[in-house]
Design a protein around this motif. Structure first.
Motif, PDB file in Angstrom:
ATOM      1  N   LYS A 158     -32.914  10.416   1.676  1.00 18.85           N
ATOM      2  CA  LYS A 158     -32.536   9.562   2.815  1.00 18.85           C
ATOM      3  C   LYS A 158     -31.162   8.930   2.643  1.00 18.85           C
ATOM      4  CE  LYS A 158     -36.301   9.926   5.277  1.00 18.85           C
ATOM      5  NZ  LYS A 158     -36.293  10.526   6.609  1.00 18.85           N
ATOM      6  N   ARG A 159     -30.620   8.944   1.402  1.00 21.77           N
ATOM      7  CA  ARG A 159     -29.294   8.353   1.173  1.00 21.77           C
ATOM      8  C   ARG A 159     -28.231   9.390   1.509  1.00 21.77           C
ATOM      9  NH1 ARG A 159     -29.096   7.417  -4.336  1.00 21.77           N
ATOM     10  NH2 ARG A 159     -30.137   5.395  -4.193  1.00 21.77           N
ATOM     11  N   LYS A 160     -27.570   9.197   2.615  1.00 25.95           N
ATOM     12  CA  LYS A 160     -26.566  10.172   3.070  1.00 25.95           C
ATOM     13  C   LYS A 160     -25.215   9.486   3.231  1.00 25.95           C
ATOM     14  CE  LYS A 160     -29.898  12.978   5.645  1.00 25.95           C
ATOM     15  NZ  LYS A 160     -29.907  14.106   4.715  1.00 25.95           N
ATOM     16  N   PRO A 161     -24.127  10.206   2.935  1.00 28.86           N
ATOM     17  CA  PRO A 161     -22.794   9.606   3.130  1.00 28.86           C
ATOM     18  C   PRO A 161     -22.481   9.450   4.620  1.00 28.86           C
ATOM     19  CG  PRO A 161     -22.589  11.901   2.479  1.00 28.86           C
ATOM     20  CD  PRO A 161     -24.043  11.558   2.397  1.00 28.86           C
ATOM     21  N   TRP A 162     -21.536   8.586   4.930  1.00 32.22           N
ATOM     22  CA  TRP A 162     -21.142   8.362   6.322  1.00 32.22           C
ATOM     23  C   TRP A 162     -20.505   9.623   6.895  1.00 32.22           C
ATOM     24  CZ3 TRP A 162     -23.482   4.181   7.684  1.00 32.22           C
ATOM     25  CH2 TRP A 162     -23.617   3.114   6.793  1.00 32.22           C
ATOM     26  N   ARG A 163     -20.826   9.906   8.160  1.00 27.24           N
ATOM     27  CA  ARG A 163     -20.273  11.106   8.837  1.00 27.24           C
ATOM     28  C   ARG A 163     -19.036  10.771   9.663  1.00 27.24           C
ATOM     29  NH1 ARG A 163     -24.507  14.797   9.709  1.00 27.24           N
ATOM     30  NH2 ARG A 163     -25.492  15.176   7.689  1.00 27.24           N
ATOM     31  N   GLY A 164     -18.950   9.513  10.129  1.00 24.65           N
ATOM     32  CA  GLY A 164     -17.818   9.137  10.973  1.00 24.65           C
ATOM     33  C   GLY A 164     -17.356   7.728  10.658  1.00 24.65           C
ATOM     34  N   ILE A 165     -16.041   7.568  10.413  1.00 31.03           N
ATOM     35  CA  ILE A 165     -15.466   6.244  10.134  1.00 31.03           C
ATOM     36  C   ILE A 165     -14.291   6.018  11.078  1.00 31.03           C
ATOM     37  CG2 ILE A 165     -14.270   4.813   8.430  1.00 31.03           C
ATOM     38  CD1 ILE A 165     -15.836   6.115   6.262  1.00 31.03           C
ATOM     39  N   LEU A 166     -14.291   4.872  11.731  1.00 30.81           N
ATOM     40  CA  LEU A 166     -13.198   4.510  12.641  1.00 30.81           C
ATOM     41  C   LEU A 166     -12.381   3.392  12.004  1.00 30.81           C
ATOM     42  CD1 LEU A 166     -11.926   4.788  15.532  1.00 30.81           C
ATOM     43  CD2 LEU A 166     -13.408   2.881  16.198  1.00 30.81           C
ATOM     44  N   LEU A 167     -11.082   3.630  11.847  1.00 32.43           N
ATOM     45  CA  LEU A 167     -10.158   2.594  11.387  1.00 32.43           C
ATOM     46  C   LEU A 167      -9.447   2.048  12.612  1.00 32.43           C
ATOM     47  CD1 LEU A 167      -8.557   4.529   8.381  1.00 32.43           C
ATOM     48  CD2 LEU A 167     -10.526   3.009   8.317  1.00 32.43           C
ATOM     49  N   PHE A 168      -9.619   0.757  12.883  1.00 33.35           N
ATOM     50  CA  PHE A 168      -8.960   0.188  14.057  1.00 33.35           C
ATOM     51  C   PHE A 168      -8.259  -1.111  13.676  1.00 33.35           C
ATOM     52  CE2 PHE A 168     -13.063  -1.912  13.968  1.00 33.35           C
ATOM     53  CZ  PHE A 168     -12.799  -3.202  14.415  1.00 33.35           C
ATOM     54  N   GLY A 169      -7.281  -1.471  14.465  1.00 36.02           N
ATOM     55  CA  GLY A 169      -6.530  -2.692  14.206  1.00 36.02           C
ATOM     56  C   GLY A 169      -5.176  -2.628  14.884  1.00 36.02           C
TER      57      GLY A 169
END
Length: 438
Positions: A158-169
């Protein structure tokens, strides 16, 4: 304008037939339409702007007609050898048609892969230590990218790495630079794309490009897909947008979701200055949304040092810290512009100087050799001042004036921050609603 109207009618029909995959009919209509455009160009177009527009249309439609012609010629090669009149054979030969279709699809995928080859970044050579501050964002990216590659056994079940990361600023805070650091530090294929890489003027091509992008990533995994200014590709869907833009977003959503495909070891990394413009469904696909804020005073101090590099200067540690304190509200990009402006100050001193004096200093060719006849700009009242302009100074004899604290404070006064309070409030509100602090 009868010829022009006729041309428009013909290419409209051609586009419709093209969409319906009636390529032979579409090709004839495109060519017929171009003839009417040329007639209009010769006899009806008056202004140069109108002529230029018609020429551009002719080029586009002729290019498409040629593509269709090539496609039809390749398709007809096999049936011509077998004989044209056998309807029975053609009815039974459904398998051949499907095989041909598969071949065409593979050929198309290869073509698009070739177009996207330029998106694969080999090694941007940016390390974590080159990124000042942003510790929270660095940790989140290490957790998503570096750890799963280095310790794959940690990310099972069940421990899975992140599939999508948004960098905003706000603009200029180092989102793209951070992505380059990820590419350098991660032992992964890094594909950097923008909306222009994926959008095409031909119907259906853009969706295929998106599909191909993910197909390449799956072939070369572990992979990171970095999309800068992701809002230009995935803004909120509305009734006013084109059908093409809507289809691209839909394809992007399907590919990110990964229904029926293996998206393990693929990370989609997006960057945007206006996250509130993203479509809600796209926003949800980015499971982790990290706010990249304006730099704090210690990070700004480090940025001044990084951008000064090895340039000759008289700045002390205390003066660097003072610059960091004075530059409240400046982004990393703003600070780079401040330093660039300050670096030009010695050049301006040389250019505007009316007097120079002889000084000692290391030779540029061999720093271990001290020369006593170098020239540096000075005020007319300085001892040994000689009246002369920079045009009279031999190139190898000029001693580079050092950048001073005053040069940087003057540049800081000249260069204003690029981010205003209103923009910051929007970013903070989005962070409160959907994001997390970097």
């Amino acid at each position: 304008m009868a010829a022009m109207q006729k041309a428009i009618d013909l290419v409209t029909k051609a586009t419709e037939q093209d969409k319906l995959k009636n390529y032979e009919e579409a090709q004839k209509l495109y060519e017929h339409g171009v003839q009417y455009f040329l007639h209009s160009l010769k006899y009806e177009a008056s202004s140069e702007k109108a002529k230029e527009s018609i020429r551009a249309k002719c080029t586009d439609y002729l290019e498409r007609a040629e593509q269709l012609k090539d496609f039809l010629n390749k398709k007809q090669k096999k049936p011509v050898k077998e004989g044209a009149g056998s309807n029975k054979k053609s009815n039974k030969g459904g398998g051949n048609g499907e095989s041909s279709s598969d071949e065409e699809e593979n050929a198309e995928l290869k073509k698009m892969e070739k177009q996207l080859e330029g998106a694969i970044v080999e090694n941007p050579n940016v390390k974590w230590s080159d990124v000042a501050g942003l510790e929270g964002a660095k940790e989140a990216l290490k957790e998503a990218v570096i750890m799963p590659t280095k310790f794959p056994h940690l990310f099972t079940g069940k421990r899975k790495p992140w599939r999508g990361i948004l960098l905003f600023g706000p603009p200029g805070t180092g989102k793209s630079y951070l992505a380059k650091a990820v590419a350098t530090e991660a032992n992964s294929t890094f594909l950097s794309v923008s909306s222009s890489d994926l959008m095409s003027k031909w119907l259906g091509e853009s969706e295929k490009m998106v599909k191909s992008l993910f197909a390449i990533s799956r072939m070369k995994k572990p992979a990171i897909i970095f999309i800068d200014e992701v809002d230009s590709l995935c803004s909120s869907r509305s009734d006013n947008e084109s059908e093409s833009a809507r289809r691209v977003k839909t394809e992007f959503l399907v590919q990110m979701q990964g229904v029926g495909v293996d998206n393990d070891q693929i990370l989609v990394l997006g960057a945007t200055n206006i996250p509130w413009c993203l479509d809600a469904a796209i926003r949800r696909r980015f499971e982790k949304r990290i706010y990249i804020p304006l730099p704090e005073a210690p990070a700004r101090t480090t940025m001044f040092k990084i951008h000064m590099g090895k340039t000759t200067s008289t700045l002390t540690e205390q003066e660097y810290r003072e610059l960091g304190e004075r530059s409240e509200g400046y982004s990393g990009a703003d600070i780079s512009i401040v330093v660039r402006d300050a670096l030009m100050m010695p050049v301006r001193k040389v250019q505007s100087a009316t007097h120079f004096r002889q000084v000692s200093g290391p030779s540029r060719d061999d720093p271990s050799v001290i020369m006593n006849d170098l020239l540096e700009p000075c005020s007319p009242g300085c001892p040994g001042a000689m009246e002369m302009s920079w045009m009279d100074v031999p190139g190898e004899k000029l001693k580079e004036p050092a950048v001073t604290f005053n040069d940087l404070t003057r540049a800081l006064h000249n260069v204003k921050p690029s981010v205003n309070e209103g923009d910051l409030q929007k970013q903070l509100q989005f962070t409160a609603d959907f994001g997390q602090e970097g």
